[in-house]
Enzyme design. Structure first.
Site, mmCIF file in Angstrom:
data_model
loop_
_atom_site.group_PDB
_atom_site.id
_atom_site.type_symbol
_atom_site.label_atom_id
_atom_site.label_comp_id
_atom_site.label_asym_id
_atom_site.label_seq_id
_atom_site.Cartn_x
_atom_site.Cartn_y
_atom_site.Cartn_z
ATOM 1 N N ASN A 237 0.833 -1.198 0.000
ATOM 2 C CA ASN A 237 0.000 0.000 0.000
ATOM 3 C C ASN A 237 0.876 1.259 0.000
ATOM 4 O O ASN A 237 2.015 1.236 0.466
ATOM 5 C CB ASN A 237 -0.937 -0.003 1.202
ATOM 6 C CG ASN A 237 -0.199 -0.006 2.517
ATOM 7 O OD1 ASN A 237 0.207 1.041 3.020
ATOM 8 N ND2 ASN A 237 0.011 -1.191 3.083
ATOM 9 N N CYS A 282 10.318 9.749 -6.287
ATOM 10 C CA CYS A 282 10.747 10.066 -7.652
ATOM 11 C C CYS A 282 9.969 9.203 -8.644
ATOM 12 O O CYS A 282 9.748 9.605 -9.795
ATOM 13 C CB CYS A 282 12.242 9.817 -7.819
ATOM 14 S SG CYS A 282 13.313 10.954 -6.908
ATOM 15 N N CYS A 296 -3.661 -6.872 -4.212
ATOM 16 C CA CYS A 296 -3.860 -8.242 -4.702
ATOM 17 C C CYS A 296 -5.267 -8.751 -4.429
ATOM 18 O O CYS A 296 -5.838 -9.490 -5.238
ATOM 19 C CB CYS A 296 -2.840 -9.174 -4.064
ATOM 20 S SG CYS A 296 -1.141 -8.856 -4.568
#
Length: 375
Positions: A237, A282, A296
């Site tokens: 997450n 980034c 999932c």
């Protein structure tokens, strides 16, 4: 001749050493790095003639020689006899037998179990005894004992990582078993960290395994990962990953990132010790909305896929510890299981990154948690 030299067993050598005999280990330096008899003086066979006078000038002192198996030590003892030393013996079976009998080792020795367990590592010049010792002193935190954490935990433990910390707050569910190979049907309902402890310790009881049944959050992220050398991200997450990225940058701990989705996965390394390294933000400057990044349980995943990605993460972690190869810093490795292809993308540090950019401002972990909650 070698037949004129007495051969004694390791236990006898230890007793004589305690009574004042000098024990000389005539193996090469790299051999002794993997372990040596306690109290032995290391002098390679080829140097014995030139150095013995500075080590022991008295020709009458009892001198015992030892090597790996007992052959070189006989030659060393004969060389000493030719130099006028009179009280000599060679240790039959050498260090192999000394170690097998559990006799005392010098500080830093790997020990009999480690020498056998990691024998294939010890054959690699890039690892060897020095690298194996480094692994034994390494502390790795593994976030998540699920799909990615399962293969990573198994292989890091098998490799001889000294301390492995597993952090997870979940329990084993039957739906996990399709991919989370740390767990078994008999342990459904058990805390994942406890199930993982059973599996890892059965594989390698030499590992110091610490478990934290906790959910990584703003209030505990630094406490959970501080005092580790590498962090492996097995989370699923954005909030956890954003917190990990920030904490690893602040604590200057390399972070090995991995993620899976349906049939694809990706791996990278964010190393805060390297000024040119990007960070997780980034790659994802802002967290995606929940509907754009299903986990999932919502999107499904091919059961073997986390195994591939978790193994790559373990590989990167070991490379970082040993300082070998080229880590995935500034690169994103993408795997497509259906096409059986790997693709590498450049991932340079973003000067405008909100996490590590030139003008980035750290507003605290609670601020990061709020950013993720609003996505």
């Amino acid at each position: 001749m070698s037949g004129q030299i007495d051969e004694i067993g390791p236990s006898d050598a230890l007793s004589r050493q305690a009574r004042g005999a000098l024990l000389i280990d005539v193996r090469e330096d790299d051999e002794r790095a993997g372990g040596a008899p306690a109290g032995a003086v290391g002098v390679p066979l080829g140097e014995i003639g030139g150095r013995i006078a500075t080590i022991e000038a008295r020709r009458e002192r009892e001198i015992l020689t030892i090597c790996a198996s007992g052959r070189r030590s006989l030659r060393a003892a004969q060389a000493l006899r030719d130099l006028g030393y009179t009280n000599l013996a060679s240790v039959a079976g050498g260090f192999v037998r000394w170690n097998a009998e559990g006799l005392p080792l010098a500080d830093g020795g790997l020990g009999a179990d480690a020498l056998e367990r990691y024998s294939r590592h010890l054959l690699l010049p890039e690892v060897g005894a020095k690298g194996q010792g480094r692994l034994a002193r390494t502390r790795i935190a593994l976030i998540g004992a699920g799909g990615l954490g399962s293969p990573a935990a198994f292989y890091l433990a098998a490799a001889g990582v000294g301390r492995l910390t597993l952090i997870d707050d979940d329990v084993v569910d039957k739906s996990n078993l399709q991919r989370q190979i740390l767990h078994t049907d008999a342990r459904v309902g058990m805390a994942k960290v406890e199930s993982a402890r059973i599996a890892v310790m059965a594989l390698n009881p030499r590992v110091e395994l610490r478990t934290q049944r906790a959910r990584l959050a703003a209030a505990n992220v630094e406490e959970l990962i501080a005092d580790h050398d590498v962090v492996v991200d097995g989370a699923d997450n954005f909030p956890t990953r954003y917190l990990l990225s920030a904490a690893c940058r602040r604590l200057r701990i390399p972070l090995v990132y991995g993620a899976v989705h349906r049939f694809t996965g990706q791996v990278s390394v964010f190393d805060a010790r390297n000024a040119a390294s990007p960070c997780y933000r980034c790659l994802f400057p802002e967290p995606l909305a929940a509907q754009d990044a299903p986990n999932c349980a919502e999107a499904g995943v091919l059961g073997v896929l986390p195994g591939t990605i978790g193994l790559l993460q373990a590989t990167e972690a070991i490379k970082l510890v040993l300082g070998i190869g080229v880590p995935l810093v500034g690169r994103l490795l993408c795997y497509d299981a259906l096409a059986a292809t790997f693709r590498e993308l450049r991932l340079p540090r973003d000067p405008q990154c909100p996490g590590c950019g030139d003008h980035a401002v750290f507003g605290g972990y609670e601020d990061i948690a709020r950013i993720c909650a609003s996505a």
